[in-house]
Design an enzyme around this catalytic site. Structure first.
Site, PDB file in Angstrom:
ATOM      1  CG  HIS A   1      27.308  12.476  -6.584  1.00 38.90           C
ATOM      2  ND1 HIS A   1      26.646  12.002  -7.798  1.00 38.90           N
ATOM      3  CD2 HIS A   1      27.441  13.800  -6.864  1.00 38.90           C
ATOM      4  CE1 HIS A   1      26.814  12.931  -8.724  1.00 38.90           C
ATOM      5  NE2 HIS A   1      27.142  14.107  -8.331  1.00 38.90           N
TER       6      HIS A   1
ATOM      7  CB  SER B   1      21.655   9.713 -17.708  1.00 41.81           C
ATOM      8  OG  SER B   1      21.521  10.382 -16.295  1.00 41.81           O
TER       9      SER B   1
ATOM     10  CD  GLN C   1      27.844  10.911 -12.338  1.00 36.93           C
ATOM     11  OE1 GLN C   1      26.960  11.957 -12.230  1.00 36.93           O
ATOM     12  NE2 GLN C   1      27.951  10.083 -13.497  1.00 36.93           N
ATOM     13  CG  ASN C   2      27.991   4.663  -9.353  1.00 32.38           C
ATOM     14  OD1 ASN C   2      26.994   5.399  -9.938  1.00 32.38           O
ATOM     15  ND2 ASN C   2      28.523   3.749  -9.958  1.00 32.38           N
ATOM     16  CB  VAL C   3      26.380   6.600  -2.804  1.00 37.22           C
ATOM     17  CG1 VAL C   3      26.583   8.064  -3.117  1.00 37.22           C
ATOM     18  CG2 VAL C   3      25.127   5.745  -3.037  1.00 37.22           C
ATOM     19  CG  ASP C   4      28.188   1.147  -5.919  1.00 37.12           C
ATOM     20  OD1 ASP C   4      27.256   1.309  -6.646  1.00 37.12           O
ATOM     21  OD2 ASP C   4      29.333   1.120  -6.156  1.00 37.12           O
TER      22      ASP C   4
ATOM     23  N   GLY D   1      28.130   4.372 -18.150  1.00 34.94           N
ATOM     24  CA  GLY D   1      26.851   4.095 -17.375  1.00 34.94           C
ATOM     25  C   GLY D   1      26.434   5.327 -16.514  1.00 34.94           C
TER      26      GLY D   1
ATOM     27  CE1 TYR E   1      19.163   9.538   1.085  1.00 32.61           C
ATOM     28  CE2 TYR E   1      20.939   8.474   0.010  1.00 32.61           C
ATOM     29  CZ  TYR E   1      20.043   9.549  -0.116  1.00 32.61           C
ATOM     30  OH  TYR E   1      20.107  10.568  -0.837  1.00 32.61           O
TER      31      TYR E   1
ATOM     32  NE  ARG F   1      20.079   4.144  -3.173  1.00 33.70           N
ATOM     33  CZ  ARG F   1      20.846   5.504  -3.525  1.00 33.70           C
ATOM     34  NH1 ARG F   1      20.584   6.879  -3.140  1.00 33.70           N
ATOM     35  NH2 ARG F   1      21.780   5.652  -4.381  1.00 33.70           N
TER      36      ARG F   1
HETATM   37  N1  APR Z   1      25.729  -0.926 -18.691  1.00 28.98           N
HETATM   38  C1  APR Z   1      26.003   0.596 -18.723  1.00 28.98           C
HETATM   39  N2  APR Z   1      25.167   1.566 -18.521  1.00 28.98           N
HETATM   40  C2  APR Z   1      23.971   1.276 -18.264  1.00 28.98           C
HETATM   41  C3  APR Z   1      23.398  -0.003 -17.941  1.00 28.98           C
HETATM   42  C4  APR Z   1      24.373  -1.145 -18.053  1.00 28.98           C
HETATM   43  N3  APR Z   1      24.032  -2.364 -17.782  1.00 28.98           N
HETATM   44  N4  APR Z   1      22.401   0.392 -17.458  1.00 28.98           N
HETATM   45  C5  APR Z   1      21.906   1.134 -17.782  1.00 28.98           C
HETATM   46  N5  APR Z   1      23.122   1.994 -18.034  1.00 28.98           N
HETATM   47  C6  APR Z   1      22.984   3.501 -18.395  1.00 28.98           C
HETATM   48  C7  APR Z   1      21.748   4.224 -18.653  1.00 28.98           C
HETATM   49  O1  APR Z   1      21.554   4.110 -19.992  1.00 28.98           O
HETATM   50  C8  APR Z   1      21.953   5.650 -18.369  1.00 28.98           C
HETATM   51  O2  APR Z   1      22.655   6.347 -19.249  1.00 28.98           O
HETATM   52  O3  APR Z   1      23.223   3.878 -17.128  1.00 28.98           O
HETATM   53  C9  APR Z   1      22.883   5.469 -16.902  1.00 28.98           C
HETATM   54  C10 APR Z   1      22.074   5.629 -15.748  1.00 28.98           C
HETATM   55  O4  APR Z   1      21.838   6.990 -15.636  1.00 28.98           O
HETATM   56  P1  APR Z   1      21.201   7.747 -14.401  1.00 28.98           P
HETATM   57  O5  APR Z   1      19.942   6.815 -13.725  1.00 28.98           O
HETATM   58  O6  APR Z   1      20.888   9.122 -14.733  1.00 28.98           O
HETATM   59  O7  APR Z   1      22.491   7.369 -13.395  1.00 28.98           O
HETATM   60  P2  APR Z   1      23.515   8.506 -13.081  1.00 28.98           P
HETATM   61  O8  APR Z   1      23.897   9.101 -14.255  1.00 28.98           O
HETATM   62  O9  APR Z   1      24.781   7.724 -12.414  1.00 28.98           O
HETATM   63  O10 APR Z   1      22.998   9.746 -12.137  1.00 28.98           O
HETATM   64  C11 APR Z   1      23.960  10.808 -11.677  1.00 28.98           C
HETATM   65  O11 APR Z   1      22.183  11.803 -10.220  1.00 28.98           O
HETATM   66  O12 APR Z   1      20.444  11.016  -9.066  1.00 28.98           O
HETATM   67  C12 APR Z   1      21.747  11.340  -9.073  1.00 28.98           C
HETATM   68  O13 APR Z   1      23.458  11.500  -7.500  1.00 28.98           O
HETATM   69  C13 APR Z   1      22.528  10.745  -8.384  1.00 28.98           C
HETATM   70  O14 APR Z   1      24.880  10.105  -9.004  1.00 28.98           O
HETATM   71  C14 APR Z   1      23.521  10.151  -9.440  1.00 28.98           C
HETATM   72  C15 APR Z   1      23.366  11.067 -10.496  1.00 28.98           C
END
Ligand code: APR
Length: 233
Positions: A104, A172, A86-89, A170, A53, A56
């Site tokens: 989160h 998944s 869901q972002n911590v930034d 953004g 952490y 980051r």
């Molecule tokens: N613009 C928009 N979306 C994007 C971009 C971009 N430039 N680049 C990547 N993505 C998308 C990817 O296609 C993907 O669907 O962002 C998503 C990122 O997915 P993850 O990496 O799984 O992140 P997230 O969904 O935020 O994860 C959820 O999981 O690990 C835990 O606590 C953590 O908050 C996080 C949670």
């Protein structure tokens, strides 16, 4: 004013230079979740967790909001905008968004390990062993680790159910309960999904997909919604 609720994930911060988790070269390719993002990891190897952490947090002081974050601020001119992230930034806050709910946790905050209510904003990027709360316990990252409760999920569910427009940017949609929020949106409410890898969301009727990055997709959607709201006068 219509209420727009926006659910964001790591993808909205990708163009600011912050790595996502599950894309290629994502954070979970380099670290095992069970080594750095669980309470057991913290008990087993606090130094590794603190360092994960700290790295980051250090980077967060070197990046800034991108066009996606900034476009969501524009939206506030015509709509009652609530961001569930869901972002911590803190890039939504840095961009100027007024209502940001962190599901989160927050990277720049730390908390007591004997009293969850004692939350502090960390001065600088480094949390070290021996940094104690006012009750003398080691401070930990103010992050919701895997397997831990998500204290803000109920307000997030209520907000989602109140949305006149719901936007997903953004993420998944891999991690629950955050990923389930889209199913709290009332039937027939327009849902927009912005993500270069966007897939259709089963069970969501009124869905519009922008299969592109947040940096271009969010300004495009905001322009469309703001001009649409003017027409709707
Ligand atoms: N613009 C928009 N979306 C994007 C971009 C971009 N430039 N680049 C990547 N993505 C998308 C990817 O296609 C993907 O669907 O962002 C998503 C990122 O997915 P993850 O990496 O799984 O992140 P997230 O969904 O935020 O994860 C959820 O999981 O690990 C835990 O606590 C953590 O908050 C996080 C949670």
């Amino acid at each position: 004013m219509k209420k727009i609720v926006v659910l964001t994930g790591a993808g909205i911060s990708a163009e600011s230079g912050i790595r996502t988790f599950r894309d290629s070269n994502g954070l979970w390719e380099e670290h095992r979740i069970e080594d750095v993002a669980t309470f057991e990891a913290w008990q087993r190897n606090p130094d590794l967790v603190l360092d994960f952490y700290n790295q980051r947090r250090k980077q967060l002081y070197e990046v800034k909001p991108n066009a996606g974050h900034l476009a969501l601020v524009e939206l506030e001119k015509k709509f009652d905008v609530h961001i569930i992230t869901q972002n911590v930034d803190d890039l939504h806050e840095q961009a100027g968004s007024s209502n940001v709910l962190h599901l989160h946790g927050e990277l720049k905050k730390v908390r007591s390990t004997v009293d969850d209510r004692l939350v502090y904003t960390l001065d600088g990027w480094e949390l070290k062993k021996g940094d104690l709360c006012e009750k003398g316990s080691q401070l930990r990252p103010h992050i919701v680790w895997f397997g831990e409760a998500v204290p803000m999920i109920e307000p997030a569910q209520r907000l989602s159910a109140q949305a006149d427009i719901f936007v997903v940017i953004g993420t998944s949609l891999n991690v629950y309960p955050a990923a389930g929020l889209v199913y709290y949106v009332k039937k027939g409410i327009p849902v927009y999904l912005i993500d270069p890898q966007a897939e259709m969301l089963s069970g969501v009727q009124n869905l519009t997909v922008f299969r592109e990055s947040a940096g271009t997709g969010v300004p495009k959607l905001v322009k469309q919604l703001v001009s649409g709201s003017e027409d709707a006068k």
